[in-house]
Enzyme design. Structure first.
Site, PDB file in Angstrom:
ATOM      1  CB  ILE A  21      52.242  27.834  30.512  1.00  0.00           C
ATOM      2  CG1 ILE A  21      51.922  28.830  31.619  1.00  0.00           C
ATOM      3  CG2 ILE A  21      52.501  28.509  29.197  1.00  0.00           C
ATOM      4  CD1 ILE A  21      53.110  29.668  32.008  1.00  0.00           C
TER       5      ILE A  21
ATOM      6  CE1 TYR B 263      47.495  43.481  33.502  1.00  0.00           C
ATOM      7  CE2 TYR B 263      46.698  45.177  34.992  1.00  0.00           C
ATOM      8  CZ  TYR B 263      46.476  44.018  34.264  1.00  0.00           C
ATOM      9  OH  TYR B 263      45.252  43.405  34.319  1.00  0.00           O
TER      10      TYR B 263
ATOM     11  CE  LYS C   3      45.486  43.331  30.496  1.00  0.00           C
ATOM     12  NZ  LYS C   3      45.009  42.192  29.701  1.00  0.00           N
TER      13      LYS C   3
ATOM     14  CG  ASP D 232      54.339  30.096  25.228  1.00  0.00           C
ATOM     15  OD1 ASP D 232      53.708  31.152  25.436  1.00  0.00           O
ATOM     16  OD2 ASP D 232      55.566  30.060  25.004  1.00  0.00           O
TER      17      ASP D 232
ATOM     18  CD  GLN E  65      41.157  36.700  40.973  1.00  0.00           C
ATOM     19  OE1 GLN E  65      41.794  37.532  40.318  1.00  0.00           O
ATOM     20  NE2 GLN E  65      40.491  37.014  42.053  1.00  0.00           N
TER      21      GLN E  65
HETATM   22  C1  AKB Z   1      45.892  44.052  39.150  1.00  0.00           C
HETATM   23  O1  AKB Z   1      45.794  44.433  40.330  1.00  0.00           O
HETATM   24  O2  AKB Z   1      46.928  44.113  38.483  1.00  0.00           O
HETATM   25  C2  AKB Z   1      44.645  43.525  38.473  1.00  0.00           C
HETATM   26  C3  AKB Z   1      43.918  44.583  37.711  1.00  0.00           C
HETATM   27  C4  AKB Z   1      43.239  45.686  38.431  1.00  0.00           C
HETATM   28  O3  AKB Z   1      43.880  44.536  36.518  1.00  0.00           O
HETATM   29  N1  AKB Z   1      43.778  42.923  39.430  1.00  0.00           N
END
Ligand code: AKB
Length: 313
Positions: A36, A143, A147, A53, A13
């Site tokens: 990829i 996630y 991060k 990759d 995106q």
């Molecule tokens: C997600 O929703 O995982 C992403 C973000 C907020 O990093 N769009």
């Protein structure tokens, strides 16, 4: 001499629009897209492309040497919703790709790196509104943990090895050229597609879940702006808070109904609700404003206009 830039994860995106923006600024042949898998027609037709990759250091090093790359934008990542389903795959992709690029910086094989962080670095114990740059974080998603770890490593590589790495904590991003994939904020893009195709959308978040959001044009402008700033201006070497607007699914539905009065919204919250509940509802980006002059241009109304006009044409 003009620089050569590599985008990793160019077909996603953000990557798609970032590649096109960098190509129009620096020249098509100076911006190498990689991913990829192949991407959109406009991306593939506008300049060089390599299958890569992001976790393969040798392949990455080879491309960097071949094209004499000096700047890398690492946009490959597994986002919040998908990462909850595949924790180890998310950790491996998100962390190993970052180490690969940081180590190229440490070896002085590249001069400058952009790496995106996210509002996902914050967690349930973070102040929810106007979340400050420096505050309690404690992310509760796979996630978010990747991060936040990434941010620590970026700052570490800057301090220890003088690696010029720059980063932004993106909010949810709204765009019409490429669909997002696997995020919790994806509803804010899907809604426009469904509003035009079916006049109806079933939202996977509750109607009053406010989240920080941004239109893609603002996100690309911010990314170019932070990368073009003088190194001394970049005082935060973990990642900058960045803000444009905050709204709930109900407010978004209302802004669409102003243009498409028949549009109907239903709510069926799923596992993504818990992720959204752990994130801030609005962000304080004073540091980005002061250090490198950030200012958003798109609010919800302007975003809805752009989305509906471009998707319907
Ligand atoms: C997600 O929703 O995982 C992403 C973000 C907020 O990093 N769009």
């Amino acid at each position: 001499m003009q620089k050569y830039i590599l985008i990793i994860g160019a077909c996603g995106q953000i990557g798609t629009e970032l590649t096109l923006a960098l190509r129009s600024k620096y020249g098509n042949d100076h911006v190498i897209a990689s991913d990829i898998r192949e991407g959109s027609e406009s991306l593939m037709a506008s300049g060089p492309f390599e299958i890569l990759d992001a976790t393969d250091y040798d392949a990455l090093e080879e491309i960097v040497a071949y094209y004499e790359i000096s700047e890398v934008y690492l946009m490959a990542a597994m986002l919040s919703a998908t990462a909850e389903k595949f924790p180890m795959r998310a950790w491996n992709l998100n962390m190993n790709s970052l180490f690969n690029v940081l180590n190229l910086g440490k070896e002085k094989k590249i001069d400058k790196i952009f790496w995106p962080s996210s509002i996902a670095v914050f967690g349930p114990n973070t102040p929810k509104t106007d979340t400050p740059q420096n505050t309690i974080m404690e992310p509760s998603t796979v996630y978010g943990i990747s991060k936040q770890s990434g941010e620590r490593w970026c700052e570490y590589y800057f301090n220890k090895f003088n690696v010029d790495v720059r980063s932004i904590r993106y909010p949810g991003l709204i765009s019409w050229k490429t669909m997002p994939g696997g995020g919790t904020t994806d509803y804010a893009v899907e809604i426009y597609h469904k509003a035009l195709a079916k006049s109806a959308y079933t939202c996977f978040l509750k109607e009053d879940t406010a989240l920080p959001m941004m239109f893609m044009d603002d996100a690309i402008r911010a990314t170019l702006q932070i990368m073009e700033s003088a190194p001394e201006a970049i005082k935060v070497r973990s990642s900058y808070n960045l803000s444009a607007m905050s709204f709930t699914p109900a407010q978004m539905a209302k802004s669409i109904q102003e243009q498409l009065p028949d549009f109907k919204m239903k709510y069926e919250p799923d596992f993504r609700q818990a992720i959204a509940d752990s994130w801030p509802s609005s962000i304080d980006d004073t540091n980005a404003q002061q250090d490198w002059g950030w200012n958003a241009e798109f609010d919800l109304e302007k975003t809805t206009n752009e989305m509906l006009v471009n998707l319907s044409s």
